[in-house]
Motif scaffolding. Structure first.
Motif, short mmCIF file in Angstrom:
data_model
loop_
_atom_site.label_atom_id
_atom_site.label_comp_id
_atom_site.label_asym_id
_atom_site.label_seq_id
_atom_site.Cartn_x
_atom_site.Cartn_y
_atom_site.Cartn_z
N LYS A 19 56.17 33.25 36.20
CA LYS A 19 54.87 32.80 36.70
C LYS A 19 54.09 33.96 37.32
CE LYS A 19 56.12 28.03 37.90
NZ LYS A 19 56.32 27.10 39.03
N VAL A 20 54.77 34.77 38.12
CA VAL A 20 54.09 35.89 38.77
C VAL A 20 53.60 36.89 37.73
CG1 VAL A 20 54.49 37.91 40.27
CG2 VAL A 20 55.31 35.65 40.96
N GLU A 21 54.43 37.21 36.76
CA GLU A 21 54.03 38.17 35.73
C GLU A 21 52.89 37.63 34.87
OE1 GLU A 21 57.91 39.09 33.97
OE2 GLU A 21 57.60 41.14 34.69
N LEU A 22 52.92 36.33 34.55
CA LEU A 22 51.83 35.75 33.77
C LEU A 22 50.52 35.79 34.55
CD1 LEU A 22 53.51 32.70 32.01
CD2 LEU A 22 52.50 34.71 30.94
N LYS A 23 50.58 35.55 35.84
CA LYS A 23 49.38 35.60 36.67
C LYS A 23 48.80 37.01 36.68
CE LYS A 23 47.55 34.60 41.23
NZ LYS A 23 47.83 34.17 42.59
N GLN A 24 49.66 38.02 36.81
CA GLN A 24 49.19 39.40 36.79
C GLN A 24 48.56 39.75 35.44
OE1 GLN A 24 52.73 41.59 37.81
NE2 GLN A 24 52.39 41.40 40.02
N SER A 25 49.20 39.34 34.37
CA SER A 25 48.66 39.62 33.03
C SER A 25 47.33 38.90 32.82
CB SER A 25 49.65 39.19 31.95
OG SER A 25 50.79 40.01 31.99
N ALA A 26 47.24 37.66 33.28
CA ALA A 26 45.99 36.91 33.13
C ALA A 26 44.87 37.56 33.93
CB ALA A 26 46.19 35.46 33.57
N THR A 27 45.20 38.08 35.11
CA THR A 27 44.19 38.76 35.92
C THR A 27 43.67 40.00 35.21
OG1 THR A 27 45.23 37.97 37.95
CG2 THR A 27 43.79 39.86 38.16
N ARG A 28 44.57 40.77 34.64
CA ARG A 28 44.14 41.98 33.90
C ARG A 28 43.31 41.61 32.68
NH1 ARG A 28 47.49 47.38 34.16
NH2 ARG A 28 45.53 48.11 33.33
#
Length: 137
Positions: free
Chosen positions: A42-51
């Motif tokens: 979840k954390v990694e997906l959020k970071q990728s979505a932000t980028r």
């Protein structure tokens, strides 16, 4: 008289615990591991979505800004060059200039979107799970 001492704390626990207790502990540990993996994902997906959002926003902003710049500067430059070389040729020169600008903006936006790494930590930790479950000798 030699009394056999367990080699490790794990051996001692295995000798003193029932099979049901050991299986319950393994199940509990696996459940905890899976929950942690889901949270990491979840954390990694959020970071990728932000980028991805930043990169997409930059591309959208570049296209809007490029449109207005293209509109107003092109008209002024086309008109100015029209006095020197004729309106037809000056329009071709302006079109080539803006084509170069568009290519540069597209390259920068694509570079930002390609910098998205996905979920590298989740993938790495998931690869580490199967060897952990193999019995050691």
């Amino acid at each position: 008289m030699t009394s056999e001492m367990p080699d490790t704390a794990a051996h001692a626990k295995a000798e003193t615990s029932s099979l049901g207790d050991l299986l319950a502990e393994v199940t509990r540990d696996m459940s905890t591991l899976m929950r942690q993996e889901v949270e990491l994902a979840k954390v990694e997906l959020k970071q990728s979505a932000t980028r991805a959002g930043k990169g997409s926003g930059m591309l959208a902003g570049a296209s809007v800004a490029g449109h207005f710049v293209l509109l107003f500067l092109s008209l002024g430059l086309w008109w100015a060059l029209g006095y020197v070389m004729g309106l037809g040729w000056s329009a071709v020169v302006i079109a080539v200039i803006w084509g170069i600008v568009a290519a540069i903006l597209a390259t920068l936006g694509r570079k930002e979107l390609n910098a998205i790494k996905g979920m590298p930590q989740t993938a790495q930790t998931l690869q580490e799970i199967p060897p952990t479950l193999k019995p050691t000798t």
